[in-house]
Motif scaffolding. Structure first.
Motif, PDB file in Angstrom:
ATOM      1  N   ALA A  43      76.014  64.226 -12.593  1.00 55.22           N
ATOM      2  CA  ALA A  43      75.676  62.765 -12.756  1.00 55.22           C
ATOM      3  C   ALA A  43      76.871  61.528 -13.304  1.00 55.22           C
ATOM      4  N   ALA A  44      78.111  61.345 -12.228  1.00 55.01           N
ATOM      5  CA  ALA A  44      79.226  60.397 -12.702  1.00 55.01           C
ATOM      6  C   ALA A  44      78.385  59.661 -13.721  1.00 55.01           C
ATOM      7  N   LYS A  45      79.316  59.345 -15.012  1.00 56.20           N
ATOM      8  CA  LYS A  45      79.039  58.286 -16.050  1.00 56.20           C
ATOM      9  C   LYS A  45      79.556  57.384 -16.822  1.00 56.20           C
ATOM     10  N   ASN A  46      81.691  57.521 -16.067  1.00 56.71           N
ATOM     11  CA  ASN A  46      82.755  56.545 -16.336  1.00 56.71           C
ATOM     12  C   ASN A  46      81.881  55.425 -15.851  1.00 56.71           C
ATOM     13  N   ASN A  47      80.514  55.372 -14.832  1.00 60.65           N
ATOM     14  CA  ASN A  47      80.146  54.163 -15.142  1.00 60.65           C
ATOM     15  C   ASN A  47      79.293  53.396 -15.167  1.00 60.65           C
ATOM     16  N   ASP A  48      78.845  53.575 -17.078  1.00 65.59           N
ATOM     17  CA  ASP A  48      77.183  53.784 -17.099  1.00 65.59           C
ATOM     18  C   ASP A  48      76.917  52.784 -18.284  1.00 65.59           C
ATOM     19  N   TYR A  49      78.684  51.678 -18.215  1.00 72.06           N
ATOM     20  CA  TYR A  49      78.171  50.432 -20.053  1.00 72.06           C
ATOM     21  C   TYR A  49      77.659  50.011 -19.542  1.00 72.06           C
ATOM     22  N   PHE A  50      77.100  48.544 -20.125  1.00 69.29           N
ATOM     23  CA  PHE A  50      76.482  48.017 -19.843  1.00 69.29           C
ATOM     24  C   PHE A  50      77.532  47.010 -19.113  1.00 69.29           C
ATOM     25  N   LEU A  51      77.522  46.687 -17.605  1.00 65.73           N
ATOM     26  CA  LEU A  51      77.712  45.659 -16.523  1.00 65.73           C
ATOM     27  C   LEU A  51      78.630  46.466 -16.121  1.00 65.73           C
ATOM     28  N   SER A  52      79.366  47.620 -16.182  1.00 66.53           N
ATOM     29  CA  SER A  52      80.566  48.403 -15.620  1.00 66.53           C
ATOM     30  C   SER A  52      80.066  47.893 -14.046  1.00 66.53           C
ATOM     31  N   THR A  53      79.161  47.735 -13.982  1.00 64.46           N
ATOM     32  CA  THR A  53      79.271  47.660 -12.345  1.00 64.46           C
ATOM     33  C   THR A  53      78.949  46.474 -11.705  1.00 64.46           C
ATOM     34  N   HIS A  54      79.590  45.335 -12.559  1.00 62.64           N
ATOM     35  CA  HIS A  54      79.260  44.298 -12.605  1.00 62.64           C
ATOM     36  C   HIS A  54      81.209  43.878 -11.550  1.00 62.64           C
ATOM     37  N   GLU A  55      81.948  44.729 -12.370  1.00 67.39           N
ATOM     38  CA  GLU A  55      83.546  44.805 -12.116  1.00 67.39           C
ATOM     39  C   GLU A  55      83.845  45.282 -10.902  1.00 67.39           C
ATOM     40  N   GLY A  56      83.026  45.226  -9.926  1.00 68.27           N
ATOM     41  CA  GLY A  56      83.716  45.376  -8.342  1.00 68.27           C
ATOM     42  C   GLY A  56      83.614  46.538  -8.323  1.00 68.27           C
ATOM     43  N   ILE A  57      83.759  46.846  -6.657  1.00 72.16           N
ATOM     44  CA  ILE A  57      83.522  47.995  -5.893  1.00 72.16           C
ATOM     45  C   ILE A  57      84.700  48.727  -5.689  1.00 72.16           C
TER      46      ILE A  57
END
Length: 378
Positions: A43-57
């Motif tokens: 399970a990928a973890k590099n995009n786990d931090y807060f609001l990391s998924t807001h930074e663009g695909i």
């Protein structure tokens, strides 16, 4: 990892506002299956931090790309690789696949086997502004989801530059060699100057090659994501599968998940037949593999509806200001021979049921996990 049986790397990527822990149940369930004992589920973890998924695909996908390479480099016994993306994770995976393809990863390291998306907005999240609910969703995506939100509703316009990582690696090696030469030859200025000149020439050549990969046209990212290295990388996968909820998925609508222009179940819901083994999978799904007809006819303007009727894509999205981009994305992606599976849950938790995010709340989705396992190429 010391288990030499593990030769198939399976990457799990979560979606918006989620974490790698969303896959805990799925990961444990898959790992317990004897037919998958050669698979390592990560399970990928590099995009786990807060609001990391807001930074663009693109940014999120680049982090996934780096994480995949790191996992492989830690133990190079993997011969095969697969990806499972939930929600936004399906788009993040597709971006990373393009970078891996560009990097030569599939040729040099692992053979691509499965691409599986679970309720992912492949055509974005634009909705007809005919209801207050849809208007609120579009407003929220544009103003509260930052860069990612704008990408999902196709209001981001930019020129995409993909760096050639092989060139970058060579560049870094040249710089390191040059530094070593400087340290070892402090008394020999002529040699240092020659090395610096050679390195600068190499940098110029690399930069010229990188510039060639810059798209001159300003487009939404999702259009780029349906073309070029991203499409070519996806074409290498032996099995490409889309799982879509036909109703009750509040986050991702059927059409964008299924890469279709119409939901064929709007008028035929009462005639739906479900699988006996997988009670939430629709059995009479004539839309499965519908794009094979498109490929045979060399005409990606058409889709089949659930009754096998031909639908002309150009007749849709006419009132959307971004109709050209939507059609372009669908036509491009329909070059892939997707296997399509349609699901129905009588619950507003449909979106998280498909991965059994919580064993207590989403247990209805276990038959979907069984279906994925039984149809997983290994």
């Amino acid at each position: 990892m010391n288990d030499t049986k593990k030769n198939h790397l399976v990457i799990l990527q979560h979606g918006l506002h989620a974490t790698s822990q969303d896959f805990n149940t799925l990961k444990n369930y898959f790992s317990s299956q004897p037919q998958l004992d050669n698979c390592l589920f990560v399970a990928a973890k590099n995009n786990d931090y807060f609001l990391s998924t807001h930074e663009g695909i693109d940014k999120i996908g680049e982090r996934l790309f780096n994480e995949v390479k790191n996992v492989y480099n830690e133990n190079q016994q993997f011969q095969y690789i697969s990806f499972i993306g939930h929600s936004l994770g399906g788009l993040i995976v597709r971006y990373a696949i393009g970078l891996l393809f560009n990097d030569g990863f599939f040729e040099k390291c692992c053979k691509p086997i499965n691409f599986i998306s679970l309720s992912s907005p492949h055509v974005g999240s634009r909705r007809p502004t005919t209801t207050i609910y849809n208007k609120l969703l579009l407003f929220g995506a544009n103003y509260f989801l930052s860069i990612t939100g704008k990408q999902l509703i196709l209001t981001d316009f930019h020129k995409l530059i993909i760096n050639n990582n092989n060139n970058n690696n060579n560049n870094n090696n040249n710089n390191n060699n040059n530094n070593n030469n400087n340290n070892n030859n402090n008394n020999n200025n002529n040699n240092n100057n020659n090395n610096n000149n050679n390195n600068n020439n190499q940098n110029e050549e690399n930069n010229q090659e990188i510039k060639k990969e810059k798209h001159q046209e300003e487009l939404p990212l999702l259009v780029y994501l349906s073309e070029g290295i991203f499409l070519n990388g996806l074409k290498l996968f032996k099995n490409c599968t889309l799982y879509s909820n036909i109703y009750n998925d509040l986050q991702v609508s059927f059409c964008t998940s299924d890469i279709s222009v119409i939901n064929p179940y709007r008028l035929t819901f009462n005639n739906i037949k479900f699988s006996e083994k997988y009670k939430h999978i629709i059995e009479n799904n004539n839309n499965n593999n519908n794009n094979n007809n498109n490929n045979n006819n060399n005409n990606n303007n058409n889709n089949n509806n659930n009754n096998g009727e031909i639908i002309n894509i150009d007749n849709y999205f006419k009132h959307d200001t971004h109709h050209g981009y939507l059609k372009r994305i669908i036509k491009n992606l329909n070059q892939i021979k997707f296997k399509r599976y349609h699901m129905y849950f009588n619950s507003i938790l449909s979106h998280t049921n498909v991965i059994v995010r919580s064993e207590w709340v989403n247990a209805q989705g276990y038959d979907i996990l069984d279906h994925i396992i039984d149809h997983f190429e290994n």
